[in-house]
Design an enzyme around this catalytic site. Structure first.
Site, PDB file in Angstrom:
ATOM      1  N   ARG A 225       0.813  -1.267   0.114  1.00 23.74           N
ATOM      2  CA  ARG A 225      -0.047  -0.022   0.055  1.00 23.74           C
ATOM      3  C   ARG A 225       0.961   1.293  -0.085  1.00 23.74           C
ATOM      4  NH1 ARG A 225      -5.227   2.284   2.922  1.00 23.74           N
ATOM      5  NH2 ARG A 225      -5.089   4.255   2.034  1.00 23.74           N
TER       6      ARG A 225
ATOM      7  N   ARG B  54      -6.119   1.720  -4.199  1.00 22.97           N
ATOM      8  CA  ARG B  54      -5.262   0.995  -3.074  1.00 22.97           C
ATOM      9  C   ARG B  54      -5.185  -0.651  -3.292  1.00 22.97           C
ATOM     10  NH1 ARG B  54      -9.499   3.810   0.947  1.00 22.97           N
ATOM     11  NH2 ARG B  54      -9.494   4.852  -0.983  1.00 22.97           N
TER      12      ARG B  54
END
Length: 160
Positions: free
Chosen positions: A82, A91
């Site tokens: 991430r 994400r």
């Protein structure tokens, strides 16, 4: 202490991302995943220039403190790659700490219960899978989902 986490992903192999995130939660010391919600496909909220998400929720029991659980979630996100570039943007994984049993916390890096719960179908519907009475640790969520009319959500067949 019991915790409720929200998980979401819209990059890469989304199903695998959720499985890896749940595996990371199961690997936390002195932590047990009690129950997982169904998985939902949802429209993005806050930044439209991205693909749909897969979302679910997890109920855990752990000896970790709320701040330690937050650190564990952030660590799992980082381990999965991430990178935070755009607020509410795409994400590979998002692991949000939503509730820590009866704790109410307002600190610079942690607010519990999570302040946006009642505004997000991708949080509410998975929570209702875990708490059928729509009350999470005394926090009444009944009626909240009906007020949201601008978000798409549908249950998937994926089971974690």
């Amino acid at each position: 202490m019991k915790f409720v986490l929200g998980l979401g992903t819209n990059l890469g192999e989304r199903e695998n991302n959720l499985r890896l995130a749940v595996a990371a939660l199961r690997a936390l010391p002195e932590t047990r995943v009690i129950k997982l919600s169904r998985v939902y496909e949802t429209s993005p909220v806050g930044y439209d220039g991205q693909g749909d998400f897969l979302n679910c929720a997890a109920l855990l029991e752990s000896s970790l403190t709320p701040h330690e659980m937050l650190g564990a979630c952030l660590g799992a996100e980082a381990a999965m790659g991430r990178v935070r570039t755009i607020k509410n943007g795409p994400r590979v994984i998002d692991i949000d700490l939503l509730f820590a049993q009866d704790e109410k916390i307002s600190s610079p890096n942690l607010t519990l219960p999570h302040p946006q719960i009642k505004n997000r179908l991708f949080v509410l519907l998975p929570l209702f899978d875990l708490f059928e009475d729509k009350t999470v640790f005394g926090f009444d969520l009944s009626g909240a989902a009906e007020k949201i009319t601008d978000q798409r959500i549908k249950e998937t067949k994926l089971r974690l």
